[in-house]
Design a protein around this motif. Sequence first.
Motif, PDB file in Angstrom:
ATOM      1  N   THR A  94       0.832  -1.194   0.000  1.00 41.53           N
ATOM      2  CA  THR A  94       0.000   0.000   0.000  1.00 41.53           C
ATOM      3  C   THR A  94       0.874   1.254   0.000  1.00 41.53           C
ATOM      4  OG1 THR A  94      -0.080   0.162   2.408  1.00 41.53           O
ATOM      5  CG2 THR A  94      -1.759  -1.221   1.335  1.00 41.53           C
ATOM      6  N   VAL A  95       0.222   2.374  -0.215  1.00 38.87           N
ATOM      7  CA  VAL A  95       0.915   3.659  -0.138  1.00 38.87           C
ATOM      8  C   VAL A  95       1.554   3.821   1.236  1.00 38.87           C
ATOM      9  CG1 VAL A  95       0.569   6.159  -0.056  1.00 38.87           C
ATOM     10  CG2 VAL A  95      -0.485   4.796  -1.885  1.00 38.87           C
ATOM     11  N   ARG A  96       0.802   3.506   2.271  1.00 37.81           N
ATOM     12  CA  ARG A  96       1.311   3.620   3.639  1.00 37.81           C
ATOM     13  C   ARG A  96       2.567   2.764   3.822  1.00 37.81           C
ATOM     14  NH1 ARG A  96      -2.067   4.778   7.853  1.00 37.81           N
ATOM     15  NH2 ARG A  96      -3.817   3.953   6.639  1.00 37.81           N
ATOM     16  N   GLU A  97       2.521   1.534   3.322  1.00 39.74           N
ATOM     17  CA  GLU A  97       3.655   0.618   3.480  1.00 39.74           C
ATOM     18  C   GLU A  97       4.858   1.067   2.668  1.00 39.74           C
ATOM     19  OE1 GLU A  97       1.094  -3.481   4.331  1.00 39.74           O
ATOM     20  OE2 GLU A  97       1.472  -2.815   2.276  1.00 39.74           O
ATOM     21  N   ASN A  98       4.625   1.634   1.496  1.00 38.93           N
ATOM     22  CA  ASN A  98       5.732   2.158   0.700  1.00 38.93           C
ATOM     23  C   ASN A  98       6.433   3.300   1.421  1.00 38.93           C
ATOM     24  OD1 ASN A  98       6.280   1.401  -2.431  1.00 38.93           O
ATOM     25  ND2 ASN A  98       4.193   0.801  -1.861  1.00 38.93           N
ATOM     26  N   LEU A  99       5.668   4.175   2.041  1.00 40.59           N
ATOM     27  CA  LEU A  99       6.273   5.285   2.771  1.00 40.59           C
ATOM     28  C   LEU A  99       7.062   4.782   3.964  1.00 40.59           C
ATOM     29  CD1 LEU A  99       3.375   7.896   2.604  1.00 40.59           C
ATOM     30  CD2 LEU A  99       5.501   7.907   1.292  1.00 40.59           C
ATOM     31  N   ARG A 100       6.549   3.771   4.635  1.00 39.72           N
ATOM     32  CA  ARG A 100       7.294   3.185   5.749  1.00 39.72           C
ATOM     33  C   ARG A 100       8.585   2.544   5.258  1.00 39.72           C
ATOM     34  NH1 ARG A 100       2.255   0.369   9.084  1.00 39.72           N
ATOM     35  NH2 ARG A 100       1.529   2.284  10.099  1.00 39.72           N
ATOM     36  N   MET A 101       8.543   1.913   4.082  1.00 39.66           N
ATOM     37  CA  MET A 101       9.750   1.327   3.509  1.00 39.66           C
ATOM     38  C   MET A 101      10.781   2.408   3.199  1.00 39.66           C
ATOM     39  SD  MET A 101       9.662  -1.970   3.401  1.00 39.66           S
ATOM     40  CE  MET A 101      10.876  -2.386   2.139  1.00 39.66           C
ATOM     41  N   GLY A 102      10.298   3.603   2.855  1.00 37.35           N
ATOM     42  CA  GLY A 102      11.218   4.702   2.592  1.00 37.35           C
ATOM     43  C   GLY A 102      12.042   5.077   3.806  1.00 37.35           C
ATOM     44  N   ALA A 103      11.485   4.807   4.989  1.00 40.20           N
ATOM     45  CA  ALA A 103      12.188   5.108   6.240  1.00 40.20           C
ATOM     46  C   ALA A 103      12.766   3.845   6.862  1.00 40.20           C
ATOM     47  CB  ALA A 103      11.229   5.785   7.205  1.00 40.20           C
ATOM     48  N   TYR A 104      13.137   2.888   6.007  1.00 42.70           N
ATOM     49  CA  TYR A 104      13.535   1.546   6.470  1.00 42.70           C
ATOM     50  C   TYR A 104      14.696   1.568   7.462  1.00 42.70           C
ATOM     51  CZ  TYR A 104      17.727   1.701   3.584  1.00 42.70           C
ATOM     52  OH  TYR A 104      18.944   2.052   3.060  1.00 42.70           O
ATOM     53  N   SER A 105      15.582   2.535   7.345  1.00 43.11           N
ATOM     54  CA  SER A 105      16.785   2.532   8.173  1.00 43.11           C
ATOM     55  C   SER A 105      16.576   3.199   9.524  1.00 43.11           C
ATOM     56  CB  SER A 105      17.931   3.228   7.441  1.00 43.11           C
ATOM     57  OG  SER A 105      17.633   4.595   7.214  1.00 43.11           O
ATOM     58  N   LEU A 106      15.374   3.708   9.766  1.00 44.37           N
ATOM     59  CA  LEU A 106      15.089   4.406  11.022  1.00 44.37           C
ATOM     60  C   LEU A 106      14.364   3.479  11.986  1.00 44.37           C
ATOM     61  CD1 LEU A 106      13.822   7.806   9.547  1.00 44.37           C
ATOM     62  CD2 LEU A 106      16.168   7.166  10.179  1.00 44.37           C
ATOM     63  N   ASP A 107      14.609   3.676  13.259  1.00 44.15           N
ATOM     64  CA  ASP A 107      13.953   2.848  14.277  1.00 44.15           C
ATOM     65  C   ASP A 107      12.468   3.161  14.380  1.00 44.15           C
ATOM     66  OD1 ASP A 107      16.341   1.586  14.907  1.00 44.15           O
ATOM     67  OD2 ASP A 107      16.860   3.079  16.439  1.00 44.15           O
TER      68      ASP A 107
END
Length: 234
Positions: A94-107
């Motif tokens: 989803t859009v939400r999950e893609n945005l979270r993947m964009g911040a993959y390196s953050l806790d």
Amino acid sequence: MSFLEVAGLDAGYGDLQVLFDVDLTVADGEYVAVVGPNGAGKSTAMKAVFGLADRQGGRITVGDERIDDLPPEAVIDHGLNYVPQSENVFPSLTVRENLRMGAYSLDEIPQDRLRAVYDRFPVLEERLDQRAGTLSGGQQQMLAMGAALMLDPDLLLLDEPSAGLAPDLVTEMFDRIDEVNEAGTAVLMVEQNARAALRRCDRGYVLAQGENRYEGPGDELLDDEAVRRQFLGG
């Protein structure tokens, strides 16, 4: 001092050399466009900066640090992020999950950055639970940029952001890129739509056959008769 400096870059893929002694710089907060004909090496220059093409000579530095032989995940740590021309979202997520993947390196997901992405691209907030693969081409490009901005890069690398978009969406895409830059993020953009790119950028580079041909403020390149004749169709 430039934020990014590319000096004397020879680059390509394996034994294939595509770039020959290419120079380019991007200052803090600057908007720089790289234009030129198909096969000029524009995308290879972008990929070499981000560690996706093979450097065969020259140097790439961010501030005082060399990044020319780093893998992409290490380049990101130096304040750069990259949006490829195609296959730049996870279509089954989803859009939400893609945005979270964009911040993959953050806790944790920075809520202020998420809010900033929604403010910049309101359509993404409207479609948070929609699978990315069902978005329009323009919406997917906005999602790809939004995901890249989740890490709050100092420099955003964009490879052909208007490729494949309907003409009425191209202006909107460039407006969004302008807004990203106006908010303080430097932009280095490769773009086939040379007139539109040069009209909006601070400075531009014209590449041809893997070499620097022209460089200068975007409006001056647009007014240059030789540039217009050779690369802009007169």
